[in-house]
Design a protein around this motif. Structure first.
Motif, PDB file in Angstrom:
ATOM      1  N   GLY A  23       0.793  -1.223   0.000  1.00  0.00           N
ATOM      2  CA  GLY A  23       0.000   0.000   0.000  1.00  0.00           C
ATOM      3  C   GLY A  23       0.819   1.262   0.000  1.00  0.00           C
ATOM      4  N   CYS A  24       2.146   1.135   0.040  1.00  0.00           N
ATOM      5  CA  CYS A  24       3.040   2.288   0.174  1.00  0.00           C
ATOM      6  C   CYS A  24       3.162   3.064  -1.145  1.00  0.00           C
ATOM      7  N   ILE A  25       3.168   4.388  -1.028  1.00  0.00           N
ATOM      8  CA  ILE A  25       3.446   5.271  -2.153  1.00  0.00           C
ATOM      9  C   ILE A  25       4.797   5.938  -1.905  1.00  0.00           C
ATOM     10  N   VAL A  26       5.694   5.828  -2.885  1.00  0.00           N
ATOM     11  CA  VAL A  26       7.028   6.415  -2.787  1.00  0.00           C
ATOM     12  C   VAL A  26       7.157   7.545  -3.805  1.00  0.00           C
ATOM     13  N   ALA A  27       7.575   8.716  -3.348  1.00  0.00           N
ATOM     14  CA  ALA A  27       7.956   9.802  -4.249  1.00  0.00           C
ATOM     15  C   ALA A  27       9.472   9.734  -4.408  1.00  0.00           C
ATOM     16  N   TYR A  28       9.910   9.510  -5.637  1.00  0.00           N
ATOM     17  CA  TYR A  28      11.326   9.324  -5.937  1.00  0.00           C
ATOM     18  C   TYR A  28      11.817  10.559  -6.686  1.00  0.00           C
ATOM     19  N   THR A  29      12.560  11.420  -5.996  1.00  0.00           N
ATOM     20  CA  THR A  29      12.989  12.697  -6.556  1.00  0.00           C
ATOM     21  C   THR A  29      14.430  12.616  -7.041  1.00  0.00           C
ATOM     22  N   ALA A  30      14.691  13.252  -8.205  1.00  0.00           N
ATOM     23  CA  ALA A  30      16.035  13.197  -8.779  1.00  0.00           C
ATOM     24  C   ALA A  30      16.174  14.255  -9.868  1.00  0.00           C
ATOM     25  N   GLN A  31      17.399  14.608 -10.165  1.00  0.00           N
ATOM     26  CA  GLN A  31      17.697  15.488 -11.278  1.00  0.00           C
ATOM     27  C   GLN A  31      17.581  14.720 -12.596  1.00  0.00           C
ATOM     28  N   PRO A  32      17.200  15.386 -13.686  1.00  0.00           N
ATOM     29  CA  PRO A  32      17.011  14.694 -14.963  1.00  0.00           C
ATOM     30  C   PRO A  32      18.259  13.969 -15.476  1.00  0.00           C
ATOM     31  N   ARG A  47       8.579  -8.017  -8.993  1.00  0.00           N
ATOM     32  CA  ARG A  47       7.220  -8.543  -9.177  1.00  0.00           C
ATOM     33  C   ARG A  47       6.600  -7.915 -10.416  1.00  0.00           C
ATOM     34  N   GLY A  48       5.399  -8.350 -10.753  1.00  0.00           N
ATOM     35  CA  GLY A  48       4.697  -7.777 -11.886  1.00  0.00           C
ATOM     36  C   GLY A  48       4.563  -6.277 -11.738  1.00  0.00           C
ATOM     37  N   THR A  49       4.800  -5.543 -12.821  1.00  0.00           N
ATOM     38  CA  THR A  49       4.863  -4.083 -12.757  1.00  0.00           C
ATOM     39  C   THR A  49       4.071  -3.454 -13.896  1.00  0.00           C
ATOM     40  N   LEU A  50       3.276  -2.447 -13.546  1.00  0.00           N
ATOM     41  CA  LEU A  50       2.652  -1.571 -14.532  1.00  0.00           C
ATOM     42  C   LEU A  50       3.493  -0.307 -14.592  1.00  0.00           C
ATOM     43  N   TYR A  51       4.055  -0.024 -15.745  1.00  0.00           N
ATOM     44  CA  TYR A  51       4.952   1.120 -15.921  1.00  0.00           C
ATOM     45  C   TYR A  51       4.230   2.146 -16.797  1.00  0.00           C
ATOM     46  N   LEU A  52       3.804   3.253 -16.190  1.00  0.00           N
ATOM     47  CA  LEU A  52       3.129   4.317 -16.919  1.00  0.00           C
ATOM     48  C   LEU A  52       4.140   5.401 -17.260  1.00  0.00           C
ATOM     49  N   SER A  53       4.315   5.657 -18.547  1.00  0.00           N
ATOM     50  CA  SER A  53       5.218   6.704 -19.004  1.00  0.00           C
ATOM     51  C   SER A  53       4.389   7.884 -19.490  1.00  0.00           C
ATOM     52  N   THR A  54       4.669   9.058 -18.936  1.00  0.00           N
ATOM     53  CA  THR A  54       3.917  10.249 -19.341  1.00  0.00           C
ATOM     54  C   THR A  54       4.655  11.082 -20.380  1.00  0.00           C
ATOM     55  N   GLU A  55       5.909  10.733 -20.666  1.00  0.00           N
ATOM     56  CA  GLU A  55       6.696  11.525 -21.612  1.00  0.00           C
ATOM     57  C   GLU A  55       7.276  10.659 -22.728  1.00  0.00           C
ATOM     58  N   LEU A 102       3.593  -0.369  -9.236  1.00  0.00           N
ATOM     59  CA  LEU A 102       3.175   0.667 -10.163  1.00  0.00           C
ATOM     60  C   LEU A 102       4.288   1.700 -10.221  1.00  0.00           C
ATOM     61  N   ILE A 103       4.751   2.003 -11.423  1.00  0.00           N
ATOM     62  CA  ILE A 103       5.743   3.054 -11.620  1.00  0.00           C
ATOM     63  C   ILE A 103       5.139   4.110 -12.536  1.00  0.00           C
ATOM     64  N   ILE A 104       5.187   5.373 -12.111  1.00  0.00           N
ATOM     65  CA  ILE A 104       4.764   6.481 -12.972  1.00  0.00           C
ATOM     66  C   ILE A 104       5.988   7.338 -13.252  1.00  0.00           C
ATOM     67  N   ASP A 105       6.360   7.430 -14.522  1.00  0.00           N
ATOM     68  CA  ASP A 105       7.597   8.079 -14.950  1.00  0.00           C
ATOM     69  C   ASP A 105       7.268   9.013 -16.118  1.00  0.00           C
ATOM     70  N   THR A 106       7.216  10.308 -15.923  1.00  0.00           N
ATOM     71  CA  THR A 106       7.404  11.038 -14.673  1.00  0.00           C
ATOM     72  C   THR A 106       6.060  11.594 -14.205  1.00  0.00           C
ATOM     73  N   MET A 107       6.082  12.183 -13.002  1.00  0.00           N
ATOM     74  CA  MET A 107       4.859  12.756 -12.441  1.00  0.00           C
ATOM     75  C   MET A 107       4.560  14.156 -12.953  1.00  0.00           C
ATOM     76  N   VAL A 137       5.631   3.801  -7.132  1.00  0.00           N
ATOM     77  CA  VAL A 137       6.829   4.636  -7.145  1.00  0.00           C
ATOM     78  C   VAL A 137       6.599   5.753  -8.152  1.00  0.00           C
ATOM     79  N   LEU A 138       6.587   6.984  -7.660  1.00  0.00           N
ATOM     80  CA  LEU A 138       6.287   8.159  -8.474  1.00  0.00           C
ATOM     81  C   LEU A 138       7.583   8.902  -8.755  1.00  0.00           C
ATOM     82  N   HIS A 139       8.016   8.900 -10.008  1.00  0.00           N
ATOM     83  CA  HIS A 139       9.291   9.501 -10.396  1.00  0.00           C
ATOM     84  C   HIS A 139       9.101  11.008 -10.573  1.00  0.00           C
ATOM     85  N   CYS A 140       9.726  11.789  -9.707  1.00  0.00           N
ATOM     86  CA  CYS A 140       9.538  13.243  -9.667  1.00  0.00           C
ATOM     87  C   CYS A 140      10.845  13.936 -10.044  1.00  0.00           C
TER      88      CYS A 140
END
Length: 208
Positions: A23-32, A47-55, A102-107, A137-140
C-alpha cells in the motif's frame, strides 16, 4: 520484517527492514541527468509491474529496460497520451492486480493538473494501493520548472527517496537519502550508490 514487499534492490531492502509495506506510495525525486531511471528499471524485477510513461513512448521505455544490463522484469508499459492524463492514468491503475508494482515516470505531467483534481487522483491512488496490496513509485524530476502539484505529491507519499548526484574529483557520486518514511524506522544515513550496470552500494572509502 514480516508483511513487507522487497524492492529487489538489496541495499534498499536492508535499510528498510526488508522492504516497503503493501500500500506504500514512494515519491522518488532526482535530477534529470542523474540516471535515476536505472533504479526504476531494477524495481521491475521484484514482481509484476505496470509502468506508466507520461513523456517517453512505450517503445522507448521498453527498449531502455531491455537494454539495461541489470536484472529487470517484463513490465506492462503504457504511454499516457490523452488530453486528460489524470483520467487515463486512473483508468489504467484501476486494472492493477494484487501485489504489484506501479511506476509512474514522470509525475510532472500529472502534477500540472488542476489542484483539486490532482488531490483526488492521489487519494484514489492510495486507496488502490491499499486495496491491492501494491507499491507505487512516483518519479519526480527536479529542475527549474517544478510543477505546482509537487508539494501535494510529497505530502501524499508515505516515503520519499531523494537521489543526489555530485562531482567528487573526477568521479560522479550518487547518494540516496530517505527523508520521509511512514512505514517504520527512518534510515538516517545516506546510501552511496553506483548507478552503472546495476544499482549497487558503493563500497569505496571516502577520503576526508
Amino acid at each position: 520484517m514480516v508483511g513487507r514487499l522487497d524492492t529487489g534492490i538489496d541495499v534498499l531492502d536492508r535499510k528498510l527492514d526488508g522492504g516497503l509495506p503493501p500500500g506504500c506510495i514512494v515519491a522518488y525525486t532526482a535530477q534529470p541527468a542523474s540516471q535515476s531511471e536505472l533504479l526504476l528499471y531494477e524495481l521491475t524485477a521484484a514482481r509484476g509491474t505496470l509502468y506508466l510513461s507520461t513523456e517517453r513512448s512505450d517503445d522507448a521505455v521498453r527498449h531502455a529496460i531491455e537494454a539495461s544490463p541489470s536484472e529487470v522484469g517484463s513490465p506492462t508499459v503504457r504511454h499516457v497520451t490523452s488530453d486528460d492524463p489524470l483520467e487515463e492514468a486512473t483508468r489504467l491503475i484501476g486494472a492493477l492486480p494484487d501485489g504489484a508494482n506501479l511506476i509512474i515516470d514522470t509525475m510532472d505531467v500529472l502534477e500540472h493538473a488542476d489542484t483539486d483534481e490532482y488531490v483526488t487522483f492521489l487519494n484514489e491512488l492510495k486507496s488502490q494501493m491499499l486495496e491491492t496490496g501494491s507499491i507505487a513509485v512516483l518519479h519526480c524530476l527536479e529542475g527549474d520548472d517544478v510543477p505546482a502539484g509537487r508539494t501535494r505529491t510529497i505530502h501524499a507519499a508515505d516515503a520519499v527517496f531523494d537521489l543526489r548526484t555530485k562531482t567528487a574529483g573526477s568521479e560522479l557520486e550518487n547518494h540516496l537519502t530517505i527523508p520521509k518514511f511512514r512505514g517504520g524506522a527512518q534510515p538516517t544515513e545516506a546510501i552511496k550508490l553506483e548507478l552503472t550496470e546495476e544499482v549497487a552500494i558503493d563500497t569505496s572509502r571516502d577520503i576526508a
